[in-house]
Design a protein around this motif. Sequence first.
Motif: not given
Length: 307
Positions: A19, A23, A32, A35, A53, A64, A70
């Motif tokens: 993640a 990402l 979001t 994720k 993140t 991010l 998130l």
Amino acid sequence: MNVPAPGLPARVRIHEVGARDGLQNEKTAVPTAVKAEFIHRLAAAGLRTIEATSFVHPKWVPQLADAEELFPQLADVGAELPVLVPNERGLDRALALGARRIAVFGSATETFASRNLNRTVAESLAMFEPVVARAKEGDTPAHVRGYLSMCFGDPWEGPVPVHQVVSVAKALLDMGCDELSLGDTIGVATPGHVRALLAALNESGVTTDRIGVHFHDTYGQALSNTLAALQHGVTTVDASAGGLGGCPYAKSATGNLATEDLVWMLDGLGIETGVDLAALTATSVWMAEQLGRPSPSRTVRALSHKE
Ligand code: HMG
Ligand code: MG
């Protein structure tokens, strides 16, 4: 079939980085909500440490930039959720949301320190120092990981001497990091080099229980390198679901060791991870659909292949 081999640990802690490391490298930002679902599904598959993140500059890593949105959506995940923090501004943002595990990220080489952090190696260590000190304050200090990139080779500087890595590694531990993660950022390591670096760290007083390994799979060596590290006694291994990943500031970096490839090997060796490989593979197949391209993981492809 499960056939144990001698000289290996009984259990391995997988530090899932898909993640974050995965990402951060996507051309377009993943929504979001996707994720958040990804991280929930990774936890449901049994992963207990899921890097969520980064609280870095949003212009440096726009993928991010939604960290504030998130992180609160992960309150019910039920796993440790480390986040990357380069400086005090990042720490403030992370602590404000209740993050309990943070990671600073240094470099063994000057060129990558400059490209990734806009600092020399010494300046970046000086930037981390107050971050680590503040994270460790109070009755319930945060857990701090110290990443160290370019531990084996650097795209601009070539092979990286072991003593250069040991020196920055010791600086990160001396400032108070609880654990180190040795990054093969561009995936050029081979098993003898892994053994040599681990031995040099041990000789300089760094014990293996404080060392994790972080292999990218550019040349297909990540699993061999992992096995070499396990034989040396390492029990913390970073991996990325579906083999997502790379580093936006190191162009030759491809995805990390795929978590499924790692779990396939560890299951075969009878080493406990707590991960349900079928649930994890289903998660990576779902994520690949969201990203619009198949997972590069050999295990994901084999287990999801339908005639
Ligand atoms: P800089 O441009 O030198 O920043 O970037 P600065 O300290 O000069 O500050 C400039 C402005 O940015 C200021 O705003 C700060 O407040 C703001 P102004 O006062 O001008 O309005 N700022 C921030 N805003 C939000 N969050 C922050 C932050 N920091 C400063 N945290 C910086 C220096 C470190 C910030 C930048 O270089 C950066 O964000 N770099 C991150 C790069 C990155 O995330 N790379 C990928 C992760 S590393 C990796 O993938 C390797 C790894 O996987 C292991 C491996 O494979 O080897 C871990
Ligand atoms: Mg990485």
